[in-house]
Design a protein around this motif. Structure first.
Motif, PDB file in Angstrom:
ATOM      1  N   GLY A 195     -17.655 -43.588  40.686  1.00 56.61           N
ATOM      2  CA  GLY A 195     -18.830 -42.730  40.812  1.00 56.61           C
ATOM      3  C   GLY A 195     -19.377 -42.310  39.467  1.00 56.61           C
ATOM      4  N   MET A 196     -18.456 -42.007  38.521  1.00 52.46           N
ATOM      5  CA  MET A 196     -18.900 -41.626  37.179  1.00 52.46           C
ATOM      6  C   MET A 196     -19.595 -42.796  36.488  1.00 52.46           C
ATOM      7  N   ILE A 197     -19.035 -44.008  36.652  1.00 56.37           N
ATOM      8  CA  ILE A 197     -19.635 -45.202  36.030  1.00 56.37           C
ATOM      9  C   ILE A 197     -21.018 -45.469  36.616  1.00 56.37           C
ATOM     10  N   LYS A 198     -21.146 -45.302  37.915  1.00 56.48           N
ATOM     11  CA  LYS A 198     -22.435 -45.512  38.576  1.00 56.48           C
ATOM     12  C   LYS A 198     -23.477 -44.523  38.062  1.00 56.48           C
ATOM     13  N   ALA A 199     -23.066 -43.275  37.857  1.00 55.13           N
ATOM     14  CA  ALA A 199     -24.001 -42.270  37.337  1.00 55.13           C
ATOM     15  C   ALA A 199     -24.410 -42.587  35.901  1.00 55.13           C
ATOM     16  N   ILE A 200     -23.445 -43.057  35.088  1.00 51.56           N
ATOM     17  CA  ILE A 200     -23.750 -43.397  33.688  1.00 51.56           C
ATOM     18  C   ILE A 200     -24.745 -44.552  33.633  1.00 51.56           C
ATOM     19  N   GLU A 201     -24.490 -45.604  34.391  1.00 53.75           N
ATOM     20  CA  GLU A 201     -25.386 -46.763  34.385  1.00 53.75           C
ATOM     21  C   GLU A 201     -26.773 -46.388  34.893  1.00 53.75           C
ATOM     22  N   SER A 202     -26.854 -45.528  35.881  1.00 55.06           N
ATOM     23  CA  SER A 202     -28.158 -45.098  36.383  1.00 55.06           C
ATOM     24  C   SER A 202     -28.919 -44.309  35.330  1.00 55.06           C
ATOM     25  N   LEU A 203     -28.210 -43.441  34.583  1.00 58.13           N
ATOM     26  CA  LEU A 203     -28.872 -42.663  33.540  1.00 58.13           C
ATOM     27  C   LEU A 203     -29.398 -43.536  32.413  1.00 58.13           C
ATOM     28  N   ILE A 204     -28.777 -44.688  32.175  1.00 56.97           N
ATOM     29  CA  ILE A 204     -29.195 -45.570  31.074  1.00 56.97           C
ATOM     30  C   ILE A 204     -30.256 -46.559  31.534  1.00 56.97           C
ATOM     31  N   TYR A 205     -30.025 -47.233  32.644  1.00 58.83           N
ATOM     32  CA  TYR A 205     -30.965 -48.259  33.092  1.00 58.83           C
ATOM     33  C   TYR A 205     -32.280 -47.662  33.590  1.00 58.83           C
ATOM     34  N   ASN A 206     -32.234 -46.466  34.180  1.00 54.81           N
ATOM     35  CA  ASN A 206     -33.444 -45.848  34.712  1.00 54.81           C
ATOM     36  C   ASN A 206     -34.026 -44.797  33.776  1.00 54.81           C
ATOM     37  N   ASN A 207     -33.666 -44.873  32.514  1.00 52.43           N
ATOM     38  CA  ASN A 207     -34.132 -43.877  31.561  1.00 52.43           C
ATOM     39  C   ASN A 207     -35.594 -44.132  31.201  1.00 52.43           C
ATOM     40  N   ILE A 208     -36.369 -43.065  31.056  1.00 52.83           N
ATOM     41  CA  ILE A 208     -37.796 -43.170  30.742  1.00 52.83           C
ATOM     42  C   ILE A 208     -38.105 -42.601  29.365  1.00 52.83           C
ATOM     43  N   ASP A 209     -37.528 -41.422  29.054  1.00 52.63           N
ATOM     44  CA  ASP A 209     -37.895 -40.726  27.816  1.00 52.63           C
ATOM     45  C   ASP A 209     -37.113 -41.186  26.603  1.00 52.63           C
ATOM     46  N   GLY A 210     -36.111 -42.044  26.769  1.00 53.80           N
ATOM     47  CA  GLY A 210     -35.332 -42.526  25.630  1.00 53.80           C
ATOM     48  C   GLY A 210     -34.256 -41.578  25.163  1.00 53.80           C
ATOM     49  N   ASN A 211     -33.959 -40.524  25.912  1.00 55.43           N
ATOM     50  CA  ASN A 211     -32.906 -39.564  25.564  1.00 55.43           C
ATOM     51  C   ASN A 211     -31.656 -39.901  26.382  1.00 55.43           C
ATOM     52  N   LEU A 261     -25.884 -54.942  28.508  1.00 52.31           N
ATOM     53  CA  LEU A 261     -26.861 -54.346  27.592  1.00 52.31           C
ATOM     54  C   LEU A 261     -27.391 -55.378  26.605  1.00 52.31           C
ATOM     55  N   ALA A 262     -26.527 -56.295  26.166  1.00 57.30           N
ATOM     56  CA  ALA A 262     -26.960 -57.341  25.235  1.00 57.30           C
ATOM     57  C   ALA A 262     -27.940 -58.293  25.901  1.00 57.30           C
ATOM     58  N   LYS A 263     -27.701 -58.605  27.175  1.00 59.47           N
ATOM     59  CA  LYS A 263     -28.631 -59.487  27.882  1.00 59.47           C
ATOM     60  C   LYS A 263     -29.990 -58.825  28.059  1.00 59.47           C
ATOM     61  N   CYS A 264     -30.012 -57.501  28.233  1.00 61.31           N
ATOM     62  CA  CYS A 264     -31.269 -56.772  28.393  1.00 61.31           C
ATOM     63  C   CYS A 264     -31.907 -56.405  27.060  1.00 61.31           C
ATOM     64  N   ASP A 265     -31.306 -56.821  25.940  1.00 59.67           N
ATOM     65  CA  ASP A 265     -31.802 -56.496  24.600  1.00 59.67           C
ATOM     66  C   ASP A 265     -31.907 -54.992  24.382  1.00 59.67           C
ATOM     67  N   ASN A 266     -30.966 -54.228  24.953  1.00 57.53           N
ATOM     68  CA  ASN A 266     -30.970 -52.776  24.787  1.00 57.53           C
ATOM     69  C   ASN A 266     -30.102 -52.440  23.574  1.00 57.53           C
ATOM     70  N   ASN A 267     -30.617 -52.738  22.378  1.00 59.09           N
ATOM     71  CA  ASN A 267     -29.855 -52.535  21.143  1.00 59.09           C
ATOM     72  C   ASN A 267     -29.697 -51.056  20.817  1.00 59.09           C
ATOM     73  N   GLN A 268     -30.620 -50.217  21.282  1.00 61.42           N
ATOM     74  CA  GLN A 268     -30.543 -48.792  20.970  1.00 61.42           C
ATOM     75  C   GLN A 268     -29.292 -48.164  21.573  1.00 61.42           C
ATOM     76  N   VAL A 269     -29.007 -48.490  22.844  1.00 62.38           N
ATOM     77  CA  VAL A 269     -27.823 -47.919  23.491  1.00 62.38           C
ATOM     78  C   VAL A 269     -26.553 -48.475  22.852  1.00 62.38           C
ATOM     79  N   LEU A 270     -26.567 -49.765  22.497  1.00 61.94           N
ATOM     80  CA  LEU A 270     -25.384 -50.351  21.855  1.00 61.94           C
ATOM     81  C   LEU A 270     -25.074 -49.639  20.538  1.00 61.94           C
ATOM     82  N   CYS A 271     -26.108 -49.336  19.773  1.00 60.71           N
ATOM     83  CA  CYS A 271     -25.891 -48.615  18.510  1.00 60.71           C
ATOM     84  C   CYS A 271     -25.388 -47.191  18.757  1.00 60.71           C
ATOM     85  N   LEU A 272     -25.909 -46.531  19.779  1.00 63.08           N
ATOM     86  CA  LEU A 272     -25.455 -45.176  20.084  1.00 63.08           C
ATOM     87  C   LEU A 272     -24.001 -45.165  20.541  1.00 63.08           C
ATOM     88  N   ILE A 273     -23.593 -46.191  21.269  1.00 65.17           N
ATOM     89  CA  ILE A 273     -22.190 -46.275  21.712  1.00 65.17           C
ATOM     90  C   ILE A 273     -21.261 -46.381  20.509  1.00 65.17           C
TER      91      ILE A 273
END
Length: 707
Positions: free
Chosen positions: A592-608, A642-654
């Motif tokens: 459940g925690m993993i599902k919430a984390i992925e939802s917060l990242i994939y469905n993010n709009i404001d970039g926070n 994340l690499a397949k989606c080219d989401n480099n910002q989240v990878l750097c934050l991790i």
């Protein structure tokens, strides 16, 4: 030296007084003949061929032709309006707006056109010489019939083809001495005749592609290290743009004319953004963007690139035809592979290969490099056996794994989706009623609608119509598609009539209920306290004068705590702690925690991503106390996605927040000693060894080639 052309066309347009009378559709013969002439020239221009076209006016006010200069008093009122040349839009603009008050002899105009071919235009070798006569034969010719045989023999010897466009010269209503004479010209020169309405509705209704001879691509079809078959490939079908090449011109704002000899001067300079200085082209280094970083690419790096090699067509192996579905096919067209012309051994080998593939129901997988150092592509070779014409292989491109998108659909073989025999038969009746091969009655030439390889593209027709309209009307807005183009979108009337009863039956057998899509209510609406108006009489304290008003943490309602059953994206860390206080194990809370984390990242709009990273940090700290295997496995998959989606910002934050893998030095149960050395690297190898295809080939086929 004479140059070879496809054909020459000389159009004889009657503009005399005899074509000025109004006819059907409230248009005179002159207006319809002028539109037909313009359409013929327009088709010649848009086909971009090498044909030469000329225009002769019959019945014009002036006399301008070679025969009139040689014979005084003869061949009057015949004017060569446009010399025979490559067709231009100016030729259409120069056509007269209205007919004259004089009359000319249509027979003399044929002699003038024949003389132009023979004596005026020289140094040109025509494949065919066409003379198109457009007249209504209301003006009788003064030609002496005794010399007719001599004239017809001269037309035959020179290879002229006479086409008559006007009234039906074979009907009894139009039977006269002039139409009988015109019939003899048409039959003697192997020409043709047609009415204006017929040629506009059938021959000139739509734009047609220019017919060109296909050029082969010659290569050796390699099977293994020893077998090489000389073959030639021809393009059968290809998706091409409507207009391949555009000729650029500069418009003069004063005269509003376009010139192809003038151009706008362009200059390219390279500027250093740091000091705004100009960089010479020899000092420039090519680079590529990787995220926000520019990586230089020098000439030394080019030597490390993958080299596809010389042009080739190599067979990697064979597979069952059922393994190649339409989802695997790609490319912009279809090609046919034939044995090299004149090579009998190659023809026997290709025929044997085609028959074997057909008998065993196999398909060949080949690697194609079109030219030296071009990117390689994979193709499927499928047998084609036409009992009347040819035996060959069809070649179409195959998709790579990254290009195929897997889409899952729900199962339909459920009980609630089952149909009664009556419902199935109703749909069968509808399919039979809408058979495109029987779409028209006997009044049409062909019964089939939208035949393959003959169906006309409405988009292409509208683009070509717009080009022609803009060339003739540079200042007017583009028109809407004409009725003939829009008719291509309509269902044939016979099919619509035949399908009316089956559709009514289907409506009665199937009850359709409208599904109302409920709008999702957002429970997390941010309320503006200034927009909430309190009722009159309520006390509202004034807090504007209080400088540092302390924040009060309100206690959590116990009923709200009891209602938490899963981890939400509103406050995932607090939900995790509440559920953990209810003695729920980590193995049950982690998904459940993993599902919430992925939802917060994939469905993010404001970039926070602060809330998601805090949840990851809390989850990592919980796994540090137990076996970290599940966390590390999820982190590996998560970073790969994340690499397949080219989401480099989240990878750097991790990496920044140190919420990546749990290392062995942190937990002895972990298998990760150093994160950098264990990162999953994406290695793309180009396998150029044909033997690697043996994994997908059955042993029976391998044994056959071994023998």
């Amino acid at each position: 030296m004479a140059r070879s052309l496809s054909q020459g066309t000389m159009i004889v347009l009657d503009v005399g007084r005899n074509v000025n009378t109004k006819e059907e559709n409230e248009k005179s013969f002159f207006e319809r003949a002028k539109g037909c002439t313009g359409r013929i020239i327009e088709r010649k221009i848009l086909s971009d061929g090498k044909d030469l076209v000329g225009v002769i006016l019959l019945g014009s006010k002036t006399t301008n032709n070679n025969m009139a200069k040689q014979y005084d008093g003869a061949f009057k009122h015949i004017e060569v309006l446009s010399e025979m040349q490559t067709p231009t839009w100016k030729m259409i603009r120069n056509l007269p707006d209205k007919p004259s008050e004089t009359r000319g002899d249509w027979f003399d105009s044929l002699i003038v056109a024949a003389d132009y071919y023979k004596n005026i235009i020289s140094g040109v070798k025509f494949a065919s010489k066409k003379i198109i006569l457009m007249t209504n034969f209301k003006r009788k010719t003064s030609f002496d019939p005794d010399n007719l045989e001599e004239v017809l023999n001269g037309f035959k010897e020179e290879g002229y083809e006479v086409f008559v466009v006007g009234p039906d010269i074979y009907s009894k209503e139009n039977d006269s001495e002039d139409t009988a004479l015109a019939r003899q010209f048409v039959e003697a020169t192997d020409g043709a005749t047609s009415t204006l309405d017929s040629i506009m509705k059938h021959e000139l209704l739509f734009h047609r592609k220019k017919i060109v001879n296909a050029s082969p691509w010659n290569v050796d079809l390699s099977i293994g290290p020893n077998i090489k078959i000389p073959v030639s490939t021809f393009i059968k079908l290809r998706d091409e743009p409507v207009v391949k090449t555009w000729k650029k011109a500069v418009k003069d704002p004063v005269t509003s004319t376009a010139s192809t000899f003038e151009a706008v001067e362009k200059r390219k300079e390279y500027i250093n953004p740091e000091n705004q200085s100009t960089v010479k082209i020899q000092d420039k280094i090519q680079g590529y963007h990787y995220g926000q970083t520019i990586i230089p690419f020098t000439d030394l790096d080019k030597t490390m690139l993958y080299q596809p090699g010389e042009k080739c067509l190599s067979v990697y192996g064979f597979t069952h035809a059922d393994n190649i579905s339409w989802q695997n096919l790609t490319g912009d067209g279809l090609s046919y592979v034939f044995a090299r012309k004149g090579d009998k051994n190659a023809q026997k080998a290709i025929r044997c290969l085609v028959e074997c593939l057909h008998e065993l129901n196999l398909v060949g997988i080949v690697r194609k490099v079109h030219n030296n150092n071009n990117a390689p592509k994979m193709f499927a070779l499928m047998p084609v056996i036409d009992t009347n014409n040819y035996v060959c292989l069809s070649m179409i491109a195959l998709s790579y794994k990254e290009e195929i998108k897997q889409m899952s659909f729900p199962a339909t073989n459920l009980k609630k989706y089952s149909c009664t025999p009556e419902q199935v038969n109703a749909f069968k009746d509808l399919i039979n009623a809408m058979d495109l091969t029987q779409a028209y009655d006997d009044t049409y030439d062909d019964k089939e609608a939208f035949p393959i390889a003959e169906c006309i593209s409405p988009a292409a027709q509208y683009v070509l119509d717009c080009i022609a309209f803009r060339a003739l009307n540079p200042g007017k807005p583009l028109p809407k598609p004409r009725e003939e183009v829009m008719s291509l979108f309509q269902v044939p009337p016979l099919l619509e009539e035949n399908a009316r009863k089956p559709i009514e039956k289907i409506k009665s057998l199937f009850t359709l209920n409208k599904v109302e899509v409920k709008k999702r209510k957002n429970k997390n609406v941010v309320l503006d306290i200034d927009q909430i108006q309190a009722p009159l009489g309520d006390f509202q304290p004034d807090t504007t004068d209080i400088p540092n008003m302390p924040k009060v943490q309100l206690p959590i309602n116990e009923n709200e705590v009891d209602n938490i059953h899963k981890i939400s994206t509103i406050n995932p860390v607090e939900d995790f702690k509440v559920l953990q206080g209810k003695n729920k194990p980590l193995s049950e809370l982690a998904p459940g925690m993993i599902k919430a984390i992925e939802s917060l990242i994939y469905n993010n709009i404001d970039g926070n991503y602060t809330k998601a990273l805090d949840a990851m940090k809390h989850l990592r700290s919980e796994f540090l106390k137990s076996d970290p295997k599940d966390y590390n496995d999820w982190m590996r998959k998560f970073k790969s996605d994340l690499a397949k989606c080219d989401n480099n910002q989240v990878l750097c934050l991790i990496m920044e927040k140190q919420v990546s893998f749990i290392l062995k030095e942190e937990n002895s149960a972990s298998t990760y000693e150093d994160e950098l050395s264990h990162e999953d690297s994406q290695l793309y190898e180009n396998d150029t060894i044909p033997n690697s295809a043996e994994l997908t080939i059955s042993t029976d086929v391998q044994n056959m080639f071994d023998d």
